[in-house]
Scaffold this active site. Structure first.
Site, PDB file in Angstrom:
ATOM      1  N   ASN A   1     -14.629  -1.465   6.238  1.00  0.00           N
ATOM      2  CA  ASN A   1     -15.686  -0.549   6.034  1.00  0.00           C
ATOM      3  C   ASN A   1     -16.971  -0.987   6.479  1.00  0.00           C
ATOM      4  OD1 ASN A   1     -16.823   1.833   4.794  1.00  0.00           O
ATOM      5  ND2 ASN A   1     -16.809   1.139   2.637  1.00  0.00           N
TER       6      ASN A   1
ATOM      7  N   HIS B   1     -11.446   4.561 -12.240  1.00  0.00           N
ATOM      8  CA  HIS B   1     -13.123   4.398 -12.288  1.00  0.00           C
ATOM      9  C   HIS B   1     -13.720   5.485 -13.098  1.00  0.00           C
ATOM     10  CE1 HIS B   1     -13.509   1.954  -8.186  1.00  0.00           C
ATOM     11  NE2 HIS B   1     -12.506   1.429  -8.846  1.00  0.00           N
TER      12      HIS B   1
ATOM     13  N   ARG C   1     -11.718   1.307 -15.416  1.00  0.00           N
ATOM     14  CA  ARG C   1     -12.947   0.430 -15.106  1.00  0.00           C
ATOM     15  C   ARG C   1     -14.138   1.367 -15.388  1.00  0.00           C
ATOM     16  NH1 ARG C   1     -15.338  -1.121  -8.968  1.00  0.00           N
ATOM     17  NH2 ARG C   1     -16.756   0.791  -9.386  1.00  0.00           N
TER      18      ARG C   1
ATOM     19  N   TYR D   1     -24.876   0.836  -8.541  1.00  0.00           N
ATOM     20  CA  TYR D   1     -23.600   0.568  -7.875  1.00  0.00           C
ATOM     21  C   TYR D   1     -22.413   1.152  -8.645  1.00  0.00           C
ATOM     22  CZ  TYR D   1     -18.914  -1.140  -7.121  1.00  0.00           C
ATOM     23  OH  TYR D   1     -17.291  -1.368  -6.830  1.00  0.00           O
TER      24      TYR D   1
ATOM     25  N   ASP E   1     -16.853  -3.919 -12.920  1.00  0.00           N
ATOM     26  CA  ASP E   1     -17.446  -4.687 -11.741  1.00  0.00           C
ATOM     27  C   ASP E   1     -18.780  -5.149 -11.518  1.00  0.00           C
ATOM     28  OD1 ASP E   1     -17.403  -5.740  -9.188  1.00  0.00           O
ATOM     29  OD2 ASP E   1     -16.599  -3.754  -8.230  1.00  0.00           O
TER      30      ASP E   1
ATOM     31  N   HIS F   1     -19.731  -6.733  -8.945  1.00  0.00           N
ATOM     32  CA  HIS F   1     -20.099  -6.690  -7.670  1.00  0.00           C
ATOM     33  C   HIS F   1     -21.076  -7.689  -6.848  1.00  0.00           C
ATOM     34  CE1 HIS F   1     -20.242  -3.988  -4.022  1.00  0.00           C
ATOM     35  NE2 HIS F   1     -18.989  -3.852  -4.447  1.00  0.00           N
TER      36      HIS F   1
ATOM     37  N   GLU G   1     -15.232  -8.443 -12.981  1.00  0.00           N
ATOM     38  CA  GLU G   1     -15.083  -8.428 -11.488  1.00  0.00           C
ATOM     39  C   GLU G   1     -16.074  -9.070 -10.715  1.00  0.00           C
ATOM     40  OE1 GLU G   1     -12.874  -5.077 -10.110  1.00  0.00           O
ATOM     41  OE2 GLU G   1     -13.993  -5.253  -7.992  1.00  0.00           O
TER      42      GLU G   1
ATOM     43  N   GLU H   1     -11.945  -9.318  -3.359  1.00  0.00           N
ATOM     44  CA  GLU H   1     -11.640  -8.154  -2.472  1.00  0.00           C
ATOM     45  C   GLU H   1     -12.186  -8.488  -1.009  1.00  0.00           C
ATOM     46  OE1 GLU H   1     -13.822  -5.247  -5.200  1.00  0.00           O
ATOM     47  OE2 GLU H   1     -15.467  -5.281  -3.402  1.00  0.00           O
TER      48      GLU H   1
ATOM     49  N   ARG I   1      -7.911 -10.411  -6.358  1.00  0.00           N
ATOM     50  CA  ARG I   1      -8.270  -9.253  -5.877  1.00  0.00           C
ATOM     51  C   ARG I   1      -7.788  -8.904  -4.163  1.00  0.00           C
ATOM     52  NH1 ARG I   1      -9.819  -5.072  -7.855  1.00  0.00           N
ATOM     53  NH2 ARG I   1     -11.447  -4.592  -6.341  1.00  0.00           N
TER      54      ARG I   1
ATOM     55  N   HIS J   1      -7.326  -5.011  -4.606  1.00  0.00           N
ATOM     56  CA  HIS J   1      -8.273  -4.067  -4.072  1.00  0.00           C
ATOM     57  C   HIS J   1      -7.747  -2.653  -3.812  1.00  0.00           C
ATOM     58  CE1 HIS J   1     -12.148  -3.369  -1.233  1.00  0.00           C
ATOM     59  NE2 HIS J   1     -12.211  -2.748  -2.374  1.00  0.00           N
TER      60      HIS J   1
ATOM     61  N   ASP K   1     -11.857   3.046   0.674  1.00  0.00           N
ATOM     62  CA  ASP K   1     -12.008   2.460   2.188  1.00  0.00           C
ATOM     63  C   ASP K   1     -10.813   1.752   2.628  1.00  0.00           C
ATOM     64  OD1 ASP K   1     -13.937   1.049   0.169  1.00  0.00           O
ATOM     65  OD2 ASP K   1     -13.554  -0.526   1.746  1.00  0.00           O
TER      66      ASP K   1
ATOM     67  N   GLU L   1      -5.855  -1.298  -8.366  1.00  0.00           N
ATOM     68  CA  GLU L   1      -6.918  -0.444  -8.321  1.00  0.00           C
ATOM     69  C   GLU L   1      -6.480   0.750  -7.688  1.00  0.00           C
ATOM     70  OE1 GLU L   1     -10.263  -1.558  -5.973  1.00  0.00           O
ATOM     71  OE2 GLU L   1     -11.565  -0.131  -7.080  1.00  0.00           O
TER      72      GLU L   1
ATOM     73  N   TRP M   1     -25.174  -6.602  -2.435  1.00  0.00           N
ATOM     74  CA  TRP M   1     -25.153  -5.231  -2.872  1.00  0.00           C
ATOM     75  C   TRP M   1     -24.005  -5.053  -3.925  1.00  0.00           C
ATOM     76  CZ3 TRP M   1     -20.973  -2.062  -1.378  1.00  0.00           C
ATOM     77  CH2 TRP M   1     -20.906  -0.869  -2.007  1.00  0.00           C
TER      78      TRP M   1
HETATM   79  C1  GCO Z   1     -14.132  -2.165  -5.789  1.00  0.00           C
HETATM   80  C2  GCO Z   1     -15.080  -2.433  -4.470  1.00  0.00           C
HETATM   81  C3  GCO Z   1     -15.493  -1.217  -3.775  1.00  0.00           C
HETATM   82  C4  GCO Z   1     -16.301  -2.159  -2.697  1.00  0.00           C
HETATM   83  C5  GCO Z   1     -15.855  -1.320  -1.294  1.00  0.00           C
HETATM   84  C6  GCO Z   1     -16.712  -1.691  -0.116  1.00  0.00           C
HETATM   85  O1  GCO Z   1     -13.951  -2.850  -6.651  1.00  0.00           O
HETATM   86  O2  GCO Z   1     -13.341  -1.044  -5.574  1.00  0.00           O
HETATM   87  O3  GCO Z   1     -16.155  -3.222  -5.091  1.00  0.00           O
HETATM   88  O4  GCO Z   1     -16.176  -0.270  -4.517  1.00  0.00           O
HETATM   89  O5  GCO Z   1     -17.655  -1.697  -2.973  1.00  0.00           O
HETATM   90  O6  GCO Z   1     -14.488  -1.354  -1.093  1.00  0.00           O
HETATM   91  O7  GCO Z   1     -16.310  -1.270   1.022  1.00  0.00           O
HETATM   92 MG    MG Z   2     -15.097  -4.756  -6.574  1.00  0.00          MG
END
Ligand code: GCO
Ligand code: MG
Length: 402
Positions: free
Chosen positions: A37, A122, A147, A159, A210, A212, A236, A262, A283, A312, A316, A339, A402
């Site tokens: 991605n 989600h 989630r 996020y 998550d 992140h 996560e 991930e 993941r 994961h 994407d 997921e 991020w």
């Molecule tokens: C998740 C991930 C995604 C990522 C994304 C980045 O747990 O699914 O954190 O949301 O942010 O795959 O390209």
């Molecule tokens: Mg994630």
């Protein structure tokens, strides 16, 4: 049988995907996902310019040999671009092997270890009320694990919270958008969200969250501790996983289970975390971690140390990756959760597939190979469009994960 062609297909049915299609002299074909991605064209070039010429004339049955040839033969090991490219070749060769054998790939991996692959969806919202409505929607759809992501008061955008609930896509602009972050506001808010979700949905629904990569170890320890009453299945990516020993500190303070990986591309990213039992779920997934061959190796190491899979499965990762992941999820002994973010109708049209959702499980196709393909004519109708993930800053302007 010999490989006579390998096509790299870049398509954007709403978001970008890179797919490798390997063609043999007997007409059997295989597909592999190579999507990274925000950096898609780097992998497309790596494949086209440096991998495809090496595949022509090779025996597609030699999966392990081809993996080692591309990994050791490049000299420059690991990294997301290399490993996504190797993953695409590996996945396509497993697809071909399944088709030649007349079996779904999970049969070649040892056969079924469970009835279905438990997935999580989600649920997200700007407010807690909106989150509760979304969790209820997933429960009604039959999900056994959800989630939960919620907007943080005082932050314009958070996020994991989207307007288009089912098809969340953060790579939303031709140049990165910028988002703002406050750890203080976040840490104060998250436990109040889970208190309400548990109150409403009872003690047994599996809940995940998550982070992140946004906290430091001691902040993550505090979050884990404050979430203990709500018995999460996992927290996560609590911190960036570049420093595995950082997880010791989190572990010392909380029993909230931890899921990471991930962004992992190799067993060496996960080895210390697994061996020291610093995490509970790994993941990594097919497309970024070297395909089915290498991911199986990661999961086997994890199995020795009571760590389960939690691959994961964001949007994407293409349906080709999902089809492959489900084959492995069904076969391994230490499966945890998968997921599952749904793809849009235009994406499903480009990637016809036989896996399906039923009662909280995903089931891989029972057809030979992976049970997924790419419709190249449909793909050609959706040309590549640059799209980047956001960049995050603290309220004072400092760049933050991020
Ligand atoms: C998740 C991930 C995604 C990522 C994304 C980045 O747990 O699914 O954190 O949301 O942010 O795959 O390209
Ligand atoms: Mg994630």
């Amino acid at each position: 049988m010999r490989i006579v062609d390998a096509r790299v297909i870049v398509t954007c049915p709403g978001r970008n995907f890179v797919t490798l299609k390997v063609v043999t002299d007997e007409g059997v074909t295989g597909v592999g996902d190579a999507t990274l991605n925000g950096r898609e064209l780097a992998v497309a070039s790596y494949l086209r310019d440096h991998v495809v010429p090496l595949l022509i004339g090779r025996d597609p049955a030699r999966i392990e040999d081809t993996w080692q040839y591309l990994y050791q033969g490049s000299y420059w090991r690991r990294g997301p671009v290399t490993m996504s490219a190797i993953a695409a070749v590996d996945t396509a060769l497993w697809d071909i092997k399944g088709k030649v054998a007349g079996l779904p790939v999970y049969q070649l991996l040892g056969g079924r270890s469970r009835e279905g692959v438990t997935v999580y969806g989600h649920a997200n919202g700007e407010t807690v009320d909106e989150v509760l409505t979304e969790v209820a929607r997933f429960v009604d759809l039959g999900y056994r694990a959800v989630r939960v992501q919620c907007g943080v008061p005082g932050l314009p955008r958070t996020y994991g919270v989207s307007t288009d609930k089912m098809f969340y896509e953060p790579a939303d602009a031709a140049l990165p958008t910028e988002t703002t972050w406050s750890t203080e506001a976040y840490l104060a808010h998250v436990p109040t969200v889970f208190a309400r979700v548990r109150d409403e949905f009872g003690p047994t629904l599996r809940l995940l969250h998550d982070v992140h990569h946004r906290l430091t170890p001691i902040e993550a320890a505090r979050l884990g501790k404050s979430l203990e009453p709500y018995a999460l299945t996992w927290m996560e990516d609590p911190v960036p996983a570049d420093l595995p020993e950082g997880f010791r500190l989190i572990r010392r303070h909380t029993t909230t289970p931890i899921a990471v990986g991930e962004v992992f591309t190799s067993i060496f990213d996960a080895a210390q975390l697994i061996r020291e039992q610093l995490i509970d779920y790994v993941r990594a997934t097919v497309v970024h971690a070297g395909g089915l061959t290498h991911l199986r190796r990661i999961f086997d190491l994890a199995a020795l140390h009571h760590v389960r899979s939690g691959s994961h499965g964001a949007t994407d990762l293409s349906p080709v990756c999902m089809a492959a992941a489900l084959q492995l999820d069904l076969a391994i002994p230490n499966f945890g959760l998968q997921e599952y973010m749904r793809h849009t109708a235009p994406t499903d049209e480009v990637f016809p597939h036989g896996y399906h959702f039923d009662g909280g499980y995903l089931h891989p196709a029972e057809t030979p190979g992976l049970g997924v393909d790419i419709d190249e004519e449909a793909a050609a109708r959706h040309p590549y469009a640059p799209a980047y993930l956001p960049v995050n800053r603290l309220t004072d302007g400092t760049v933050h994960p991020w």
